[in-house]
Design a protein around this motif. Structure first.
Motif, mmCIF file in Angstrom:
data_model
loop_
_atom_site.group_PDB
_atom_site.id
_atom_site.type_symbol
_atom_site.label_atom_id
_atom_site.label_comp_id
_atom_site.label_asym_id
_atom_site.label_seq_id
_atom_site.Cartn_x
_atom_site.Cartn_y
_atom_site.Cartn_z
ATOM 1 N N ALA A 57 45.265 76.977 35.179
ATOM 2 C CA ALA A 57 44.946 77.535 36.497
ATOM 3 C C ALA A 57 44.646 76.486 37.568
ATOM 4 O O ALA A 57 44.327 76.842 38.699
ATOM 5 C CB ALA A 57 43.779 78.515 36.374
ATOM 6 N N HIS A 58 44.728 75.216 37.204
ATOM 7 C CA HIS A 58 44.613 74.170 38.237
ATOM 8 C C HIS A 58 45.393 72.939 37.798
ATOM 9 O O HIS A 58 45.096 72.315 36.781
ATOM 10 C CB HIS A 58 43.152 73.802 38.511
ATOM 11 C CG HIS A 58 43.031 72.816 39.636
ATOM 12 N ND1 HIS A 58 43.297 73.151 40.950
ATOM 13 C CD2 HIS A 58 42.707 71.497 39.659
ATOM 14 C CE1 HIS A 58 43.125 72.091 41.713
ATOM 15 N NE2 HIS A 58 42.777 71.069 40.962
ATOM 16 N N TYR A 59 46.378 72.603 38.610
ATOM 17 C CA TYR A 59 47.306 71.532 38.235
ATOM 18 C C TYR A 59 47.994 71.035 39.494
ATOM 19 O O TYR A 59 48.126 71.765 40.474
ATOM 20 C CB TYR A 59 48.333 72.114 37.238
ATOM 21 C CG TYR A 59 49.574 71.289 37.000
ATOM 22 C CD1 TYR A 59 49.489 70.037 36.409
ATOM 23 C CD2 TYR A 59 50.836 71.772 37.346
ATOM 24 C CE1 TYR A 59 50.640 69.278 36.179
ATOM 25 C CE2 TYR A 59 51.988 71.025 37.109
ATOM 26 C CZ TYR A 59 51.880 69.783 36.530
ATOM 27 O OH TYR A 59 53.013 69.040 36.298
ATOM 28 N N HIS A 60 48.398 69.767 39.468
ATOM 29 C CA HIS A 60 49.208 69.205 40.567
ATOM 30 C C HIS A 60 50.397 68.486 39.927
ATOM 31 O O HIS A 60 50.208 67.594 39.098
ATOM 32 C CB HIS A 60 48.424 68.164 41.355
ATOM 33 C CG HIS A 60 47.103 68.646 41.870
ATOM 34 N ND1 HIS A 60 46.939 69.178 43.127
ATOM 35 C CD2 HIS A 60 45.873 68.654 41.304
ATOM 36 C CE1 HIS A 60 45.662 69.492 43.308
ATOM 37 N NE2 HIS A 60 44.993 69.191 42.215
ATOM 38 N N SER A 61 51.591 68.855 40.323
ATOM 39 C CA SER A 61 52.760 68.235 39.687
ATOM 40 C C SER A 61 53.162 66.912 40.339
ATOM 41 O O SER A 61 54.047 66.222 39.843
ATOM 42 C CB SER A 61 53.953 69.204 39.734
ATOM 43 O OG SER A 61 54.338 69.438 41.075
ATOM 44 N N THR A 229 41.385 76.000 46.512
ATOM 45 C CA THR A 229 40.846 74.813 47.155
ATOM 46 C C THR A 229 39.929 74.063 46.196
ATOM 47 O O THR A 229 39.472 74.629 45.201
ATOM 48 C CB THR A 229 40.094 75.191 48.460
ATOM 49 O OG1 THR A 229 39.906 74.013 49.244
ATOM 50 C CG2 THR A 229 38.749 75.842 48.187
ATOM 51 N N HIS A 230 39.714 72.777 46.489
ATOM 52 C CA HIS A 230 38.765 71.988 45.689
ATOM 53 C C HIS A 230 37.390 72.120 46.331
ATOM 54 O O HIS A 230 37.267 71.918 47.537
ATOM 55 C CB HIS A 230 39.167 70.516 45.687
ATOM 56 C CG HIS A 230 40.517 70.245 45.108
ATOM 57 N ND1 HIS A 230 41.665 70.245 45.854
ATOM 58 C CD2 HIS A 230 40.888 69.963 43.833
ATOM 59 C CE1 HIS A 230 42.707 69.964 45.069
ATOM 60 N NE2 HIS A 230 42.267 69.794 43.829
ATOM 61 N N LEU A 231 36.386 72.441 45.552
ATOM 62 C CA LEU A 231 35.038 72.554 46.111
ATOM 63 C C LEU A 231 34.034 71.854 45.211
ATOM 64 O O LEU A 231 33.990 72.112 44.005
ATOM 65 C CB LEU A 231 34.659 74.031 46.282
ATOM 66 C CG LEU A 231 33.385 74.241 47.122
ATOM 67 C CD1 LEU A 231 33.661 74.040 48.603
ATOM 68 C CD2 LEU A 231 32.791 75.627 46.884
ATOM 69 N N ALA A 267 38.583 74.983 42.561
ATOM 70 C CA ALA A 267 38.681 74.101 41.405
ATOM 71 C C ALA A 267 37.400 73.285 41.339
ATOM 72 O O ALA A 267 36.836 72.925 42.377
ATOM 73 C CB ALA A 267 39.882 73.177 41.553
ATOM 74 N N HIS A 268 36.947 73.035 40.151
ATOM 75 C CA HIS A 268 35.810 72.153 39.822
ATOM 76 C C HIS A 268 34.439 72.798 40.016
ATOM 77 O O HIS A 268 33.793 73.118 39.045
ATOM 78 C CB HIS A 268 35.907 70.823 40.567
ATOM 79 C CG HIS A 268 37.261 70.193 40.464
ATOM 80 N ND1 HIS A 268 37.823 69.878 39.249
ATOM 81 C CD2 HIS A 268 38.188 69.872 41.402
ATOM 82 C CE1 HIS A 268 39.019 69.362 39.447
ATOM 83 N NE2 HIS A 268 39.269 69.354 40.733
ATOM 84 N N GLY A 269 33.986 72.944 41.267
ATOM 85 C CA GLY A 269 32.675 73.563 41.514
ATOM 86 C C GLY A 269 31.557 72.929 40.713
ATOM 87 O O GLY A 269 30.692 73.638 40.197
HETATM 88 ZN ZN LIG Z 1 42.958 69.241 41.837
#
Ligand SMILES: [Zn+2]
Length: 498
Positions: A57-61, A229-231, A267-269
């Protein structure tokens, strides 16, 4: 066949009927129809554990080719190594290749759906097409969002503005996002496919102007699009929130744009305050935890149990190849379960179940595919993974779910089905031969190698100042400690709502 609503230790033997890419029937109903109706193709799953396809559920290619390049680096500094803007324009073929490499790795590890927050430099429409073509060719299901931001780096990281001018002058400045906005609007207008859904991906609240966040909120509302979004990934972001935002909260900042609700997935939190988690959970928003990336980039441990108790949906991700290095949700599940154990009172069970839920049903909901993927139930997409029970880690079979979460590495992934199509058979992708991919990856690295060395050299010169700023942010006092695996939270739900 393993279903979270059934026996997860000794899952029952069950037939699964697939029709038009979806699960038509499970168990006795599937068996009856397969006997009655002629011409049904059979996949023999004897000796296999049948599980739903996993959701990354969170990835960057965009940085697949940089896997294995770095040791642990603080998150803010890592961006200077990994971000596509550090490198020259890549060819369409290289964009396609890196996307294929990442997607085939995902599929080979039992990930059938992935959420890709991809950065497209330019923005180049051709490159978006290359990404889409790659996913189609691999057979992976994807929720795709083009990462967007517009604020200068010095406004997004505390104490960067205080660095010497020769360093500050090398940091990315503010950007005009209008071309990318127009491209995103066009793509959303065109719509997705059976395997591709569009989403919005503002990089992080502190990297986006008010105007950009307002545009995101408006488009999300109009088109009912999920917002990724990254938070609060790094400690420095909690420091920035207190130094630069009126309420001392990045979550409150998102709320100004009505962005907190079921369509928001962060993502992250990690460095979120307890009262912010309660606010987040009550709004029905989703967290995607990336435990391996959070450790690799020295960010710490998300307070996952508090999120769960506050009512937040939880998914799991693997994040970038240059910071987590493997698209492998078995690693994420194991780490998540271990964190879960530390954050609950000793003796509370179900960590493995929570981890598996996050990797399947939780992740599905977090990326806007609730009821579509994440379980093998009638009406769901036929995204199915067969794990080989002949692997040593299943001898003997005491508990399927625990042996998946704590024992599986991905080597047991034997067959992978997406939308009823077999995409991995006997551990090999049906369309892309390993030998070919290996040769193409090495050739692409050859085209990039000098640039990687150049970026490393440049960063080496800025490193002392960047590390100073990092240490300054680390010393800034905060009322929470996410470097503790307990998540700086009370151990049995005190301080949470429920
Ligand atoms: Zn990320």
């Amino acid at each position: 066949m393993l279903d979270l609503a059934g026996d997860v230790d000794q899952p029952p033997v069950a037939d699964v009927l697939i029709e038009n890419g979806r699960i038509a029937a499970v168990g006795a109903a599937a068996a009856e129809r397969s006997v009655r109706e002629a011409g049904i193709k059979r996949i023999d799953a004897t000796g296999k554990l049948v599980i739903p396809g996993l959701v990354n559920a969170h990835y960057h290619s965009h940085d697949v080719l940089l896997r294995g390049c770095y040791e642990q680096i603080p998150m803010d500094i890592w961006g200077f190594y990994s971000f596509p803007a550090n490198y020259s324009r890549r060819s369409k073929e290289d964009i396609r290749l890196r996307t294929v490499l990442g997607a085939v790795e995902c599929l080979s590890n039992g990930i059938t759906t992935l959420q890709d927050m991809v950065t497209i430099v330019g923005p180049d429409r051709e490159h978006v097409d290359a990404v889409r073509e790659a996913y189609e060719a691999c057979g992976a299901r994807v929720v795709l969002g083009l990462q967007i931001s517009d604020r200068a780096a010095v406004d997004a990281v505390p104490f960067w503005r205080d660095m010497p001018d020769d360093v500050v002058s090398q940091l990315p400045g503010a950007a005009d996002p209008s071309k990318l906005q127009a491209l995103i609007e066009d793509l959303v207008e065109e719509g997705g496919t059976e395997r591709l859904n569009w989403a919005l991906a503002p990089s992080a609240p502190q990297r986006c102007s008010d105007e950009l966040l307002a545009w995101v909120a408006g488009l999300s509302e109009r088109r009912q699009l999920q917002v990724f979004t990254h938070l609060y990934e790094a400690r420095s972001q909690a420091v920035l929130a207190r130094l630069a935002y009126p309420e001392g909260s990045l979550l409150a900042h998102l709320d100004r744009f009505d962005l907190i609700g079921p369509r928001l997935t962060i993502a992250h939190g990690v460095w979120i305050a307890p009262d912010e988690i309660d606010r987040f959970g009550a709004a029905g928003a989703s967290l995607v935890c990336n435990p391996m990336s959070n450790m690799k980039l020295l960010n710490g441990f998300a307070p996952v149990v508090h999120y769960g108790r506050a009512g937040a949906t939880m998914g799991l991700g693997c994040d970038n190849c240059s910071c987590s290095d493997a698209q492998n949700l078995f690693q994420s599940m194991k780490m998540f379960a271990l964190m879960w154990g530390f954050q609950t009172a000793a003796g509370e069970g179900d960590a493995a179940r929570e981890a598996f839920r996050a990797a399947t049903l939780g992740g599905a909901k977090a990326i806007g595919l609730e009821g579509e993927v994440g379980a093998i139930r009638p009406g769901y997409r036929a995204d199915i993974v067969l794990l080989d029970l002949d692997m040593p880690s299943y001898r003997p079979l005491n508990s399927a779910i625990r042996q998946i979460v704590y024992g599986e590495t991905g080597t047991g992934v034997h067959t992978v089905i997406v939308g009823g199509d077999i995409v991995v058979e006997d551990r090999r992708h049906v369309a892309f031969a390993n030998e070919q991919l290996k040769a193409e990856a090495e050739a692409a690295l050859g085209r990039l190698k000098d640039e990687i060395a150049g970026v490393n050299e440049r960063n080496e010169r800025m490193l002392p100042q960047l590390l100073d700023a990092y240490e300054k942010a680390n010393r800034y006092p905060l009322p929470l400690d996410r470097f503790s695996v307990r998540g700086g939270e009370p151990s049995s739900g005190k301080g949470s709502r429920s």
